[in-house]
Design an enzyme around this catalytic site. Structure first.
Site, PDB file in Angstrom:
ATOM      1  N   GLU A 180       8.152   5.900 -13.095  1.00 20.51           N
ATOM      2  CA  GLU A 180       8.244   5.023 -11.929  1.00 20.51           C
ATOM      3  C   GLU A 180       9.671   4.694 -11.513  1.00 20.51           C
ATOM      4  O   GLU A 180      10.067   3.543 -11.466  1.00 20.51           O
ATOM      5  CB  GLU A 180       7.429   3.745 -12.192  1.00 20.51           C
ATOM      6  CG  GLU A 180       5.968   4.098 -12.430  1.00 20.51           C
ATOM      7  CD  GLU A 180       5.038   2.926 -12.540  1.00 20.51           C
ATOM      8  OE1 GLU A 180       3.936   2.987 -11.968  1.00 20.51           O
ATOM      9  OE2 GLU A 180       5.403   1.952 -13.214  1.00 20.51           O
ATOM     10  N   HIS A 225      -7.564   3.087 -16.767  1.00 22.63           N
ATOM     11  CA  HIS A 225      -6.840   1.863 -17.139  1.00 22.63           C
ATOM     12  C   HIS A 225      -7.726   0.957 -18.003  1.00 22.63           C
ATOM     13  O   HIS A 225      -8.796   0.530 -17.572  1.00 22.63           O
ATOM     14  CB  HIS A 225      -6.472   1.147 -15.840  1.00 22.63           C
ATOM     15  CG  HIS A 225      -5.448   0.110 -15.972  1.00 22.63           C
ATOM     16  ND1 HIS A 225      -5.720  -1.218 -15.780  1.00 22.63           N
ATOM     17  CD2 HIS A 225      -4.142   0.186 -16.278  1.00 22.63           C
ATOM     18  CE1 HIS A 225      -4.607  -1.916 -15.945  1.00 22.63           C
ATOM     19  NE2 HIS A 225      -3.632  -1.088 -16.247  1.00 22.63           N
ATOM     20  N   GLU A 244      13.117   3.604 -16.373  1.00 24.66           N
ATOM     21  CA  GLU A 244      12.163   3.103 -15.379  1.00 24.66           C
ATOM     22  C   GLU A 244      12.861   2.056 -14.537  1.00 24.66           C
ATOM     23  O   GLU A 244      13.200   0.977 -15.017  1.00 24.66           O
ATOM     24  CB  GLU A 244      10.880   2.533 -16.001  1.00 24.66           C
ATOM     25  CG  GLU A 244      10.001   1.949 -14.899  1.00 24.66           C
ATOM     26  CD  GLU A 244       8.555   1.689 -15.253  1.00 24.66           C
ATOM     27  OE1 GLU A 244       8.062   2.227 -16.271  1.00 24.66           O
ATOM     28  OE2 GLU A 244       7.903   0.935 -14.496  1.00 24.66           O
ATOM     29  N   ASN A 296       5.531  -7.169 -14.706  1.00 28.25           N
ATOM     30  CA  ASN A 296       5.263  -5.737 -14.616  1.00 28.25           C
ATOM     31  C   ASN A 296       6.354  -5.049 -13.802  1.00 28.25           C
ATOM     32  O   ASN A 296       7.305  -4.495 -14.360  1.00 28.25           O
ATOM     33  CB  ASN A 296       3.863  -5.537 -14.018  1.00 28.25           C
ATOM     34  CG  ASN A 296       3.557  -4.101 -13.670  1.00 28.25           C
ATOM     35  OD1 ASN A 296       4.292  -3.194 -14.025  1.00 28.25           O
ATOM     36  ND2 ASN A 296       2.472  -3.879 -12.963  1.00 28.25           N
ATOM     37  N   GLU A 329      -1.270   9.144 -16.564  1.00 27.68           N
ATOM     38  CA  GLU A 329      -1.981   7.893 -16.822  1.00 27.68           C
ATOM     39  C   GLU A 329      -3.309   7.964 -16.077  1.00 27.68           C
ATOM     40  O   GLU A 329      -3.353   8.365 -14.918  1.00 27.68           O
ATOM     41  CB  GLU A 329      -1.200   6.665 -16.314  1.00 27.68           C
ATOM     42  CG  GLU A 329       0.091   6.443 -17.063  1.00 27.68           C
ATOM     43  CD  GLU A 329       0.919   5.264 -16.532  1.00 27.68           C
ATOM     44  OE1 GLU A 329       0.340   4.312 -15.984  1.00 27.68           O
ATOM     45  OE2 GLU A 329       2.149   5.324 -16.680  1.00 27.68           O
ATOM     46  N   TYR A 330      -4.366   7.571 -16.747  1.00 31.18           N
ATOM     47  CA  TYR A 330      -5.664   7.459 -16.079  1.00 31.18           C
ATOM     48  C   TYR A 330      -6.521   6.520 -16.908  1.00 31.18           C
ATOM     49  O   TYR A 330      -6.168   6.156 -18.027  1.00 31.18           O
ATOM     50  CB  TYR A 330      -6.325   8.835 -15.887  1.00 31.18           C
ATOM     51  CG  TYR A 330      -7.069   9.364 -17.106  1.00 31.18           C
ATOM     52  CD1 TYR A 330      -6.379   9.732 -18.253  1.00 31.18           C
ATOM     53  CD2 TYR A 330      -8.453   9.477 -17.117  1.00 31.18           C
ATOM     54  CE1 TYR A 330      -7.065  10.203 -19.374  1.00 31.18           C
ATOM     55  CE2 TYR A 330      -9.131   9.948 -18.225  1.00 31.18           C
ATOM     56  CZ  TYR A 330      -8.434  10.312 -19.351  1.00 31.18           C
ATOM     57  OH  TYR A 330      -9.102  10.759 -20.456  1.00 31.18           O
ATOM     58  N   HIS A 388      11.563   0.639 -11.818  1.00 34.21           N
ATOM     59  CA  HIS A 388      10.449   0.349 -10.922  1.00 34.21           C
ATOM     60  C   HIS A 388      10.778  -0.566  -9.730  1.00 34.21           C
ATOM     61  O   HIS A 388      10.501  -0.234  -8.588  1.00 34.21           O
ATOM     62  CB  HIS A 388       9.301  -0.241 -11.746  1.00 34.21           C
ATOM     63  CG  HIS A 388       7.968  -0.003 -11.125  1.00 34.21           C
ATOM     64  ND1 HIS A 388       6.796  -0.018 -11.834  1.00 34.21           N
ATOM     65  CD2 HIS A 388       7.620   0.271  -9.853  1.00 34.21           C
ATOM     66  CE1 HIS A 388       5.793   0.235 -11.023  1.00 34.21           C
ATOM     67  NE2 HIS A 388       6.263   0.407  -9.821  1.00 34.21           N
ATOM     68  N   ASP A 395       6.753  -1.787 -17.767  1.00 35.36           N
ATOM     69  CA  ASP A 395       5.695  -2.802 -17.744  1.00 35.36           C
ATOM     70  C   ASP A 395       5.399  -3.269 -19.170  1.00 35.36           C
ATOM     71  O   ASP A 395       4.534  -2.720 -19.843  1.00 35.36           O
ATOM     72  CB  ASP A 395       4.445  -2.174 -17.105  1.00 35.36           C
ATOM     73  CG  ASP A 395       3.282  -3.141 -17.040  1.00 35.36           C
ATOM     74  OD1 ASP A 395       3.448  -4.321 -17.415  1.00 35.36           O
ATOM     75  OD2 ASP A 395       2.191  -2.703 -16.620  1.00 35.36           O
ATOM     76  N   PHE A 438      -2.259  -8.669 -17.185  1.00 40.11           N
ATOM     77  CA  PHE A 438      -2.058  -7.239 -16.924  1.00 40.11           C
ATOM     78  C   PHE A 438      -1.374  -6.556 -18.124  1.00 40.11           C
ATOM     79  O   PHE A 438      -1.366  -5.336 -18.234  1.00 40.11           O
ATOM     80  CB  PHE A 438      -1.219  -7.071 -15.662  1.00 40.11           C
ATOM     81  CG  PHE A 438      -1.464  -5.778 -14.928  1.00 40.11           C
ATOM     82  CD1 PHE A 438      -2.713  -5.487 -14.398  1.00 40.11           C
ATOM     83  CD2 PHE A 438      -0.447  -4.849 -14.762  1.00 40.11           C
ATOM     84  CE1 PHE A 438      -2.938  -4.288 -13.724  1.00 40.11           C
ATOM     85  CE2 PHE A 438      -0.658  -3.648 -14.085  1.00 40.11           C
ATOM     86  CZ  PHE A 438      -1.913  -3.371 -13.563  1.00 40.11           C
TER      87      PHE A 438
HETATM   88  C1  GAL Z   1       1.471   2.364 -14.246  1.00 35.83           C
HETATM   89  C2  GAL Z   1       2.708   2.244 -15.070  1.00 35.83           C
HETATM   90  C3  GAL Z   1       2.450   1.620 -16.401  1.00 35.83           C
HETATM   91  C4  GAL Z   1       1.608   0.393 -16.229  1.00 35.83           C
HETATM   92  C5  GAL Z   1       0.333   0.756 -15.578  1.00 35.83           C
HETATM   93  C6  GAL Z   1      -0.547  -0.424 -15.295  1.00 35.83           C
HETATM   94  O1  GAL Z   1       1.775   2.388 -12.901  1.00 35.83           O
HETATM   95  O2  GAL Z   1       3.332   3.482 -15.266  1.00 35.83           O
HETATM   96  O3  GAL Z   1       3.676   1.297 -16.991  1.00 35.83           O
HETATM   97  O4  GAL Z   1       2.287  -0.525 -15.449  1.00 35.83           O
HETATM   98  O5  GAL Z   1       0.590   1.318 -14.336  1.00 35.83           O
HETATM   99  O6  GAL Z   1      -0.935  -1.089 -16.421  1.00 35.83           O
HETATM  100 MG    MG Z   2       6.170   0.151 -13.898  1.00 35.59          MG
END
Ligand code: GAL
Ligand code: MG
Length: 974
Positions: free
Chosen positions: A433, A506, A390, A79, A503-504, A392, A178, A585
Site C-alpha cells: 500500500e 478478511h 508502507e 490503520n 490478501e483475501y 499508506h 496497519d 479493525f
Molecule cells: C489491507 C492492508 C492490510 C490491512 C487490511 C485490512 O488493505 O494491506 O494491512 O489493513 O487491508 O485489515
Molecule cells: Mg495499510
C-alpha cells in the site's frame, strides 16, 4: 544546539539519511559465540530526541517495546491515518525517544579482532554511541543494523553502550502498516567478534537438480586481502570444490582489486532430496575461510534446501509443480510483548498453521523475525518476503518523492541480502500500500539483478493491470478482489501472470464466509493459484481493566481459550485513551490474541485436505491424494459411520498408496444398516507418525460423504392434550422462560457493521420490533396464532401453529417478509429456557461453529458440548456460536432432564447464554454477563457471513430473501 554530531544531524527528519556507518546486510549467521545483550537496560524516555537527559534512570527490558513496559507512552492503533498531522518527511515536536544504556564488558580474548554490534530491530531511528562517541545510525524498523565498533571499544575493559531510539521520523511515513504503533528495540542485541579477515557474505543457490553454488564474499578489515586465502565447504560431510574457473576469470579480470575477495564453491548432489513445503528436506552447509597457512579465519553455517521457483505462463511453479498457495498474512505479534517474539512463540505460530493446512506465509508487511524463516525452512512454508515499506497515508506523494528513493531501494535490498539463502522464500514483495512510483521500479530492478532466481510481486503495481508486462510485479496479486473478477480474468484469454491474491478473506470477528466457494473455484480454474488470508492474528493486547495499563511481560498465563482472565481484557484501538483510532479493525485474525484457533481454521483445514473422498455409485468411495509432492504413507485413517438414528460405527481404514493427483476406488467399509436414517461416512485422517509439527494421531482432515438421505418424519397428533398459550398467544411451557418468537435480527458481526447491513437493519428497526397479535385460535390440541411484527422497514406477518403430537409439541411457522426487507440477518424462532440446562447434544454439523457460507469444515455427526463452550468469544461481541445443518438436539441438565428438539430439515441453530441485544450492547467480551438460562435460535434462514469488513460480501445465494419462509420443529420434554 547539541554538541552531539548524531543529534545535530537530526536524522529523524532526513529521509535521504537511511544509515551512517552501518555495515552492509549479509546472510552470515553470527549468533554462535556472540555476547547477548538481552535483559534490563538503564532507560529514560525523553519527550523529544534533543531533550536533555535527566538524572534518574529507570529500566527497560531488551528486546521489547517501551509502550508495553510501564511508561506513559502507550500503544496506539490507527490503520491508514498517521498518528500525527505532519506531512512527510516532517514529524511532531512531541517525539518520544528512548535512551537505553548499559555497561558492556568486552572480552579480553577479542583483542586484535573485529568487533561488531548487531541491533536486531529498533523503531524507528537508532542512534548508537559508545562511551559517548558516535558509532552509527540506522533506520528500517524490522531489519538488523550492524556497526563496526573495533575502533571504539577496548577488549578487556568496560564500555558504555547507548542506543537512542527515536519513535517518530521521516521513516514512520513509510512504516504506516496497519498495526499498533510502538517504540523500542524489538529484537535481540548482540556483540560479536570476527577475525579481521572474514566472510562478509555467503550466497547459496541450490537447484532441484542437485546443483549447489556457494558464492563467498571475503573482506579484510585491514584493507587489502592477504595473499593465499581460500574457502572450503562441506555439505553434510561431503566436500565442495572451489570453482577454479571462477578464480581464473577473477584473476584475469583487471577490474578485480586486492580489496575484493570472491570465491565460489560448487558441488552436485546425486539423487538430491528436494525441498518443498510438504517435504522440507534440508542439508547442512559449512563454509570456512582459510588463511594461506590453512588455519580457519571464519566459519559460516547454513541450511540448504534444493528447489527451483519459476513462473511458466500463468503458473507459479515450485520444482516444476503448480502448487496451490494456501497462505496467510502474518505480523510479528504477541499480546504481552508486542512486536517482540521468541523462537518458541514463532514455532508455535507455524506449528499451528501447519496443523490447519496452511503452506504459505506473506510476511505482512515487513521482513519478519529471522527465526521465522529458519522455521519456515524447517517446517515447510512458501514465504512471500515483504520489504518494510508502507506509506499508506501519503502513498501517492511519497512514491514519487526523490528524497525517499534511497529508503525504498535500501529496504528491499537489505531484505534480499538477509533472506536470500532461505529455500522457504519463493517471492520477494516490494512492500504494501505505497501507491506505485519510480522508487518501486528502482527497487524491483535491484532485486531482479541481485537475485534472478525468484519472482517479484507488488500489489500496488499489479493494480495497474493484472496482465501488464511493464509493471513491477511478476504475479497478479490483488487484495480482496471479488471471486467473479478473478474468474473472469482467468477465463478472459488475456491472463499472463499467476493470480495469487496477496490478501483475501478478511478474518475480522465472525467472518471468512465463502472460503469454500473460493477454493472450489481456485482448484477448478487454471490460472487461479490461491492467496493469503488476511490475517493470522487478532492483535488484542492484554490490558488490566482497572487502570487501563498493558499487562506486559507480567501477564504471562493470564489468558486461555481465547479469553483474558477476570480483571483483564484484550485491548483494541481506543482502549489506551486514543481519541483517533480504528477500533476493532486490529482484531481481524484467524486466531485469538492467545493463538486459540477461531472456527474458520477448521474450515481451512478441511479445504486444504490432502485426502478427499467422494461417493461412488453407492458401492464404495473414491479416495484421492490432493497433495503436490507427498504420498499418503504419512497418514493414517479411520472410517466413521454416523447414523442419525443410530450409533456411530468405526473401522480402521487402509489408505491406498497414491501418488499426488491419483485416485482409487475403495469398497465401503461398512454394510449400511437398513434402519438408522440419514447416514454419513467420515474418513478421520490423522498423522501416522510424529511429524515435526504434529505428534502422531493429530487430525489432518475429516472428509465426508453422505451415504443416505433422511426420510420424512411422520407425526401422530395427540388431540386430547391441550396446548397452553397466554392471552398474547405466547406458548406457556414448563421449560421455557421466553416463548418461541419470531427473530429477524442478529448481533451485527464486524462484517455486518462495516458492510453497511447492520445500519440498514437498525434503520428498518429489526433490532426493536413491536409484536401485535392479529388472532389467536384455539382448537382441541392445537393453537394457531397470527401476529404482525411491526418494524420501521415493513411489517412481517408471522403465523405459528402449535399442535400437540405424540412426542410433545409440533411448532409450524410461517413468516412473510415484505419486499422492503430484502436482506435481513435471519428468519427463525428464538426462545429461552429455564436455568440449569448445561449440555447441548446435537446431530448436525460440528462440533465447532459454522454458518451457511462457512460450513465446509464441520462434519455431520453426533456432537456434544457444554453450553458454555458453544459461544465463540470474538473480541467485540457479535453473533457467535451458531451451528449449521442441525437436524435435532437435546438440551439437558446433569440429571438428564431437559428438552429435545427435532427440526423439519437441517437448520442453523445457536444455543448461547446471550440474547442478540446483550451482545450488541457491549464492546468487549469481559462486559458480557451470561443469562441464567439458554437463548436458543432456530433459523429457517440465516444470512451468510461474507467478508464485507474489508472486501466482498457473501454471495447472493447466502442471503435471506424477502417473501415467505416456512419451518417447523417439535419440542419434547426429556
Ligand atoms: C489491507 C492492508 C492490510 C490491512 C487490511 C485490512 O488493505 O494491506 O494491512 O489493513 O487491508 O485489515
Ligand atoms: Mg495499510
Amino acid at each position: 544546539m547539541t554538541s552531539d554530531p548524531l543529534l545535530a544531524l537530526r536524522p529523524w527528519h532526513a529521509p535521504e539519511v537511511t544509515s551512517w556507518r552501518r555495515l552492509p546486510m549479509n546472510a552470515v549467521d553470527r549468533r554462535a559465540g556472540a555476547v547477548r545483550l538481552d535483559g534490563d537496560w538503564r532507560f529514560q524516555l525523553l519527550p523529544a530526541p534533543d531533550a536533555p537527559l535527566g538524572e534518574v534512570w529507570s529500566s527497560s527490558y531488551v528486546p521489547g517495546v517501551w509502550t508495553l513496559q510501564d511508561t506513559d507512552d502507550l500503544p496506539r492503533y490507527l490503520n491508514v491515518r498517521m498518528p500525527f498531522a505532519e506531512f512527510p518527511p516532517d514529524v511532531p515536536a512531541d517525539n518520544p525517544t528512548g535512551v537505553y544504556e548499559r555497561d558492556v564488558e568486552v572480552p579480553a580474548a577479542w583483542a586484535g579482532r573485529r568487533i561488531v554490534l548487531q541491533v536486531g530491530a529498533a523503531e524507528s531511528v537508532l542512534l548508537v554511541h559508545v562511551d559517548g562517541r558516535p558509532a552509527g545510525i540506522s533506520k528500517d524498523s524490522h531489519l538488523a543494523a550492524e556497526f563496526d565498533l573495533t575502533e571504539l571499544v577496548r577488549p578487556g575493559e568496560r564500555t558504555v553502550l547507548r542506543l537512542t531510539v527515536v519513535k517518530w521520523s521521516d521513516a514512520s511515513h513509510i512504516e504506516d502498516q496497519d498495526q499498533w504503533w510502538h517504540g523500542g528495540i524489538t529484537r535481540p542485541v548482540l556483540l560479536y567478534a570476527t577475525d579481521p579477515l572474514h566472510l562478509a557474505d555467503v550466497t547459496v543457490r541450490a537447484r532441484r537438480d542437485g546443483d549447489l553454488r556457494v558464492d563467498c564474499r571475503v573482506r579484510d578489515a585491514a584493507g587489502a586481502l592477504p595473499g593465499g586465502w581460500y574457502v572450503s565447504g562441506e555439505l553434510d560431510g561431503h566436500p565442495l570444490t572451489q570453482d577454479a574457473e571462477f578464480d581464473r576469470a577473477n584473476a584475469e579480470d583487471e577490474r578485480v582489486s586486492a580489496f575484493l575477495g570472491e570465491a565460489r564453491l560448487r558441488t552436485t548432489v546425486p539423487d538430491v532430496r528436494t525441498w518443498n513445503a510438504e517435504t522440507p528436506e534440508l542439508y547442512g552447509l559449512t563454509v570456512r575461510l582459510h588463511r594461506a597457512d590453512g588455519t580457519v579465519a571464519d566459519t559460516s553455517r547454513h541450511r540448504v534446501g534444493f528447489r527451483d521457483v519459476e513462473i511458466s505462463g500463468r503458473d507459479l511453479l515450485v520444482n516444476g509443480e503448480r502448487v496451490f498457495i494456501r497462505g496467510v498474512n502474518r505480523h510479528d505479534f504477541h499480546p504481552l510483548t508486542g512486536r517482540t517474539v521468541s523462537h518458541a512463540v514463532l514455532r508455535a505460530d507455524l506449528v499451528l498453521l501447519k496443523r490447519f493446512g496452511f503452506n504459505a506465509i506473506r510476511t505482512a508487511h515487513y521482513p519478519n523475525d529471522p527465526a521465522l524463516y529458519d522455521l519456515a525452512d524447517e517446517l515447510g512454508f512458501y514465504v512471500v518476503d515483504e520489504a518494510d515499506i508502507e506509506s499508506h497515508d501519503h502513498a501517492h506523494e511519497i512514491a514519487d518523492d526523490p528524497r525517499y528513493l534511497a529508503a525504498f531501494v535500501d529496504r528491499a535490498a537489505r531484505m534480499v541480502l538477509r533472506d536470500k539463502n532461505h529455500p522457504c522464500v519463493i517471492v520477494w514483495s516490494l512492500g504494501n500500500e505505497s501507491d506505485y512510483g519510480a522508487h518501486h521500479d528502482a527497487a524491483a530492478g535491484w532485486v531482479r539483478r541481485h537475485d534472478p532466481t525468484r519472482p517479484v510481486q507488488y500489489e500496488g503495481a499489479a493494480r495497474l493491470g493484472w496482465a501488464d508486462p511493464d509493471v513491477a510485479s511478476d504475479i497478479a496479486c490483488p487484495m480482496y478482489a471479488p471471486l467473479q473478477e478473478c474468474l473472469a480474468h482467468a477465463m478472459s484469454g488475456t491472463q499472463t501472470k499467476p493470480l495469487i491474491q496477496c490478501e483475501y478473506s478478511h478474518a475480522m470477528g465472525n467472518s471468512n464466509g465463502t472460503l469454500a466457494d473460493h477454493w472450489a473455484a481456485i482448484e477448478a480454474t487454471p490460472g487461479l493459484q490461491g492467496g493469503f488470508i488476511w490475517e493470522f492474528w487478532d492483535h488484542g493486547i492484554l490490558q488490566r481493566v482497572n487502570d487501563g495499563r498493558p499487562a506486559g511481560r507480567g501477564g504471562a498465563g493470564l489468558y486461555g481459550n481465547g479469553v483474558a482472565a477476570p480483571g483483564y481484557r484484550w485491548a483494541y484501538g481506543g482502549d489506551f485513551g486514543e481519541t483517533d483510532h480504528d477500533g476493532a479493525f486490529i482484531a481481524d485474525g484467524v486466531v485469538f490474541p492467545d493463538r486459540t484457533p477461531k472456527p474458520v481454521l477448521y474450515e481451512h483445514r478441511e479445504l486444504a485436505a490432502p485426502v478427499r473422498i467422494a461417493s461412488f455409485r453407492h458401492e464404495g468411495v473414491v479416495l484421492s491424494n490432493h497433495q503436490h509432492f507427498r504420498g499418503l504413507d504419512w497418514l493414517a485413517g479411520e472410517w466413521e459411520l454416523s447414523l442419525a438414528d443410530g450409533p456411530t460405527l468405526t473401522a480402521l481404514a487402509e489408505l491406498p498408496d497414491l501418488r499426488p493427483g491419483e485416485t482409487a476406488a475403495v469398497p465401503l467399509p461398512f454394510t449400511l444398516p437398513e434402519d438408522g436414517g440419514e447416514a454419513w461416512l467420515t474418513l478421520r485422517v490423522t498423522t501416522a507418525g510424529d511429524e515435526p509439527w504434529a505428534p502422531r494421531g493429530t487430525v489432518v482432515c475429516l472428509p465426508q460423504v453422505r451415504l443416505r438421505a433422511a426420510s420424512p418424519v411422520v407425526r401422530t397428533p395427540a388431540a386430547n392434550r391441550p396446548v397452553d398459550v397466554d392471552e398474547d398467544g405466547l406458548l406457556v411451557h414448563p421449560l421455557l422462560t421466553a416463548a418461541p418468537a419470531l427473530s429477524l435480527w442478529r448481533a451485527p458481526t464486524d462484517n455486518d457493521e462495516l458492510g453497511g447491513m447492520a445500519g440498514r437493519w437498525r434503520d428498518w428497526g429489526l433490532d426493536r420490533p413491536t409484536r401485535k397479535v392479529v388472532s389467536v385460535r384455539r382448537d382441541p390440541g392445537r393453537v394457531t396464532v397470527v401476529a404482525d411484527l411491526l418494524c420501521a422497514g415493513g411489517t412481517v406477518r408471522h403465523e405459528q401453529v402449535v399442535t400437540a403430537v405424540e412426542e410433545g409439541l409440533l411448532v409450524e411457522e410461517c413468516a412473510e417478509l415484505p419486499e422492503t426487507l430484502y436482506d435481513v440477518a435471519r428468519v427463525g424462532s428464538v426462545f429461552e429456557t429455564v436455568p440449569g440446562l448445561t449440555l447441548w447434544e446435537w446431530f448436525g454439523q460440528g462440533p465447532w461453529e459454522s454458518y451457511p457460507d462457512r460450513a465446509a469444515g464441520a462434519p455431520v455427526g453426533h456432537h456434544a458440548l457444554p453450553v458454555d463452550e458453544l459461544f465463540t468469544p470474538y473480541l467485540r461481541p457479535q453473533e457467535s456460536g451458531g451451528r449449521h445443518g442441525v437436524r435435532r438436539f437435546t438440551l439437558s441438565a446433569p440429571d438428564a432432564t431437559g428438552l429435545a428438539v427435532r427440526l423439519d430439515r437441517p437448520r442453523q441453530v445457536s444455543v448461547t447464554r446471550h440474547r442478540a441485544a446483550d451482545l450488541a450492547a457491549v464492546t468487549h467480551h469481559d462486559e458480557l454477563v451470561p443469562r441464567p438460562g439458554c437463548v436458543v435460535h432456530i433459523d429457517a434462514a440465516h444470512r451468510g457471513l461474507g467478508t464485507a469488513s474489508c472486501g466482498p460480501d457473501t454471495f447472493a445465494s447466502y442471503l435471506v430473501p424477502a417473501g415467505v419462509h416456512r419451518w417447523s420443529w417439535t419440542l419434547r420434554v426429556l
